[in-house]
Design an enzyme around this catalytic site. Structure first.
Site, mmCIF file in Angstrom:
data_model
loop_
_atom_site.group_PDB
_atom_site.id
_atom_site.type_symbol
_atom_site.label_atom_id
_atom_site.label_comp_id
_atom_site.label_asym_id
_atom_site.label_seq_id
_atom_site.Cartn_x
_atom_site.Cartn_y
_atom_site.Cartn_z
ATOM 1 C CD GLU A 33 -8.705 -0.971 4.103
ATOM 2 O OE1 GLU A 33 -8.288 -0.699 5.253
ATOM 3 O OE2 GLU A 33 -8.936 -0.102 3.255
ATOM 4 N NE ARG A 88 -6.000 1.990 -0.172
ATOM 5 C CZ ARG A 88 -6.017 3.088 0.549
ATOM 6 N NH1 ARG A 88 -4.916 3.514 1.131
ATOM 7 N NH2 ARG A 88 -7.117 3.758 0.689
ATOM 8 N NE ARG A 134 -10.224 13.162 3.834
ATOM 9 C CZ ARG A 134 -10.002 11.846 3.810
ATOM 10 N NH1 ARG A 134 -10.967 10.997 4.132
ATOM 11 N NH2 ARG A 134 -8.827 11.384 3.439
ATOM 12 C CG HIS A 194 -12.817 3.752 3.457
ATOM 13 N ND1 HIS A 194 -13.512 4.671 4.218
ATOM 14 C CD2 HIS A 194 -11.509 4.010 3.678
ATOM 15 C CE1 HIS A 194 -12.661 5.450 4.860
ATOM 16 N NE2 HIS A 194 -11.436 5.075 4.535
ATOM 17 C CG ASN A 248 -1.795 1.189 1.339
ATOM 18 O OD1 ASN A 248 -1.676 2.127 0.545
ATOM 19 N ND2 ASN A 248 -2.677 1.181 2.313
ATOM 20 N N GLY A 291 -10.473 1.836 13.274
ATOM 21 C CA GLY A 291 -10.037 2.304 14.598
ATOM 22 C C GLY A 291 -11.153 2.685 15.562
ATOM 23 C CG ASP A 309 -6.565 9.960 18.762
ATOM 24 O OD1 ASP A 309 -7.514 9.299 19.246
ATOM 25 O OD2 ASP A 309 -5.429 9.506 18.575
ATOM 26 N N GLY A 323 -14.559 2.353 14.949
ATOM 27 C CA GLY A 323 -15.601 1.326 14.895
ATOM 28 C C GLY A 323 -15.271 0.109 15.747
HETATM 29 P P1 ADP Z 1 -6.740 4.939 9.465
HETATM 30 O O1 ADP Z 1 -7.972 5.433 8.780
HETATM 31 O O2 ADP Z 1 -5.624 5.916 9.449
HETATM 32 O O3 ADP Z 1 -6.353 3.515 9.116
HETATM 33 P P2 ADP Z 1 -7.612 3.804 11.996
HETATM 34 O O4 ADP Z 1 -8.544 2.834 11.400
HETATM 35 O O5 ADP Z 1 -6.417 3.290 12.702
HETATM 36 O O6 ADP Z 1 -7.175 4.932 10.987
HETATM 37 O O7 ADP Z 1 -8.468 4.708 13.022
HETATM 38 C C1 ADP Z 1 -7.936 5.803 13.669
HETATM 39 C C2 ADP Z 1 -8.996 6.345 14.610
HETATM 40 O O8 ADP Z 1 -9.353 5.332 15.551
HETATM 41 C C3 ADP Z 1 -8.533 7.543 15.428
HETATM 42 O O9 ADP Z 1 -9.556 8.520 15.457
HETATM 43 C C4 ADP Z 1 -8.366 6.946 16.804
HETATM 44 O O10 ADP Z 1 -8.603 7.893 17.796
HETATM 45 C C5 ADP Z 1 -9.443 5.886 16.820
HETATM 46 N N1 ADP Z 1 -9.210 4.916 17.895
HETATM 47 C C6 ADP Z 1 -8.220 4.034 18.024
HETATM 48 N N2 ADP Z 1 -8.327 3.357 19.190
HETATM 49 C C7 ADP Z 1 -9.415 3.860 19.821
HETATM 50 C C8 ADP Z 1 -10.061 3.625 21.079
HETATM 51 N N3 ADP Z 1 -9.604 2.711 21.922
HETATM 52 N N4 ADP Z 1 -11.159 4.330 21.374
HETATM 53 C C9 ADP Z 1 -11.637 5.274 20.531
HETATM 54 N N5 ADP Z 1 -11.074 5.558 19.343
HETATM 55 C C10 ADP Z 1 -9.992 4.856 18.988
#
Ligand code: ADP
Length: 350
Positions: free
Chosen positions: A337, A63, A213, A152, A7, A303, A255, A305
């Site tokens: 993915e 990817r 965004r 996605h 990727n 993350g 975050d 979800g």
């Molecule tokens: P990317 O889209 O860069 O692959 P990720 O799927 O890793 O990102 O998701 C990143 C998001 O997930 C961030 O907003 C982060 O704060 C959130 N995240 C990661 N762990 C937790 C957690 N334990 N509780 C709430 N949010 C989380």
């Protein structure tokens, strides 16, 4: 068979090495750099660690973000495919050009090896015109390619397949809503295995509120701001893509972990950011239940979800009537993915 998944993004190169069809991941990593040198460095690292294996690679899966209207599924890479990916880089320059660099470097380092492109947009090519067209003059779609493409796709496809497995029912019999909530967020209505609508559009900016965004916004508000603040095109782009969303609303962070903890300790702006995030998601889920006239499962992934039960709890509370009426199962399914790319690559070279 040994399959390397790459990727190559605008700021990093992520890689995973898979033994297929057993789906065993032998190596994975990320290099926070981009360009030809970064791809070469990843291959060098892999050679150092797994010399023999790398010299007996069977294929490489890449990817690729934008496959336009041409690519409805993953495909073996040849000259014509490269030309099309280059052509679509006009729609996603930040993504397709680094993806192409990865392909070119691999062609040079592994001459003759099969390479496969797996597109983020491909899964959404089943959307009907009434879902992908904007209310713009039709010739703008025809001449400029302005329509909704969705992104996605590899993640939405993977988690919808996994959901069918978990539910023990054929994907062809299910209405599923998949919520990919990471830094970028998108939601898809998957009707009997096909994406019939998704929240990201011409670019990944549309739809849900994301880390940085804005998601949906009245285009006229952007025009107004550009005039009022004398914003250039790139200034507006930066505002909408990099300074908005959770970060812009909270003034604190993109975050979700920080937003949740600040909201818990009473920070007003973090609370409002969280409310906007959840409300937008709630509306989209409702809309997609309406679009499919039903829903068997609601899937949370990526993350946020996968790790933020608070958001799932809020959604289940606020949509409790619909969830009860349609007996919607709510599931958390980790996305993968890279595995999906390895599977497609394996299937295409076999
Ligand atoms: P990317 O889209 O860069 O692959 P990720 O799927 O890793 O990102 O998701 C990143 C998001 O997930 C961030 O907003 C982060 O704060 C959130 N995240 C990661 N762990 C937790 C957690 N334990 N509780 C709430 N949010 C989380």
């Amino acid at each position: 068979m040994l399959i390397l998944v790459l990727n190559c993004g605008s700021s990093s190169v992520k890689y995973q090495l898979y033994d297929m069809p057993g789906e065993r991941c032998l190596e994975k990593g990320i290099l926070e750099r981009s360009g030809e040198g970064a791809v070469e460095a990843v291959i060098r690292t892999l050679k150092k660690r797994r010399g023999k294996i790398i010299s007996s690679l069977d294929a490489i899966g890449h990817r690729v973000v934008h496959g336009g209207e041409k690519f409805k599924e993953s495909t073996l890479i040849n000259k014509e495919v490269i030309k099309a990916i280059k052509q679509y880089s006009r729609l996603a320059p930040l993504h397709n050009l680094p993806n192409l660099t990865g392909i070119h470097v691999c062609q040079r380092l592994f001459p003759g090896l099969s390479q496969v492109a797996v597109f983020d947009t491909a899964f959404h090519q089943t959307m009907p015109p009434y879902a992908y067209l904007y209310g713009l003059p039709y010739e703008v779609y025809k001449k400029e390619g302005i329509r909704r493409y969705g992104f996605h796709g590899t993640s939405h496809r993977y988690v919808s397949m996994q959901a069918a497995k978990v539910l023990g029912k054929p994907l062809k019999s299910l209405k599923i809503i998949t919520c990919h909530l990471g830094n970028g967020c998108s939601i898809t209505a998957v009707d009997r295995g096909e994406s019939i609508d998704t929240s990201m559009g011409f670019t990944p900016l549309e739809g849900l509120v994301m880390g940085t965004r804005s998601g949906d916004i009245d285009a006229a508000a952007v025009l107004y701001l550009m005039k009022k603040r004398k914003l250039s095109v790139s200034g507006a782009d930066e505002l909408l893509n990099k300074r908005s969303g959770l970060l812009g609303l909270s003034g604190k962070s993109n975050d979700m972990r920080r937003i949740l903890s600040s909201a818990r300790s009473g920070n007003k702006r973090a609370k409002i950011a969280l409310e906007v995030f959840i409300y937008r998601l709630q509306k989209y889920i409702g809309a997609y239940i309406a679009a499919m006239d039903g829903c068997d499962a609601l899937i949370f992934t990526a993350g946020i979800g996968e790790n933020a039960p608070y958001i799932k709890k809020k959604i289940s509370q606020r949509l409790s009537l619909l969830i009860k009426k349609f007996k919607v199962r709510i599931l958390t399914i980790p996305t993968n993915e890279e595995l999906m790319i390895a599977r497609d690559t394996y299937r295409l070279i076999k």
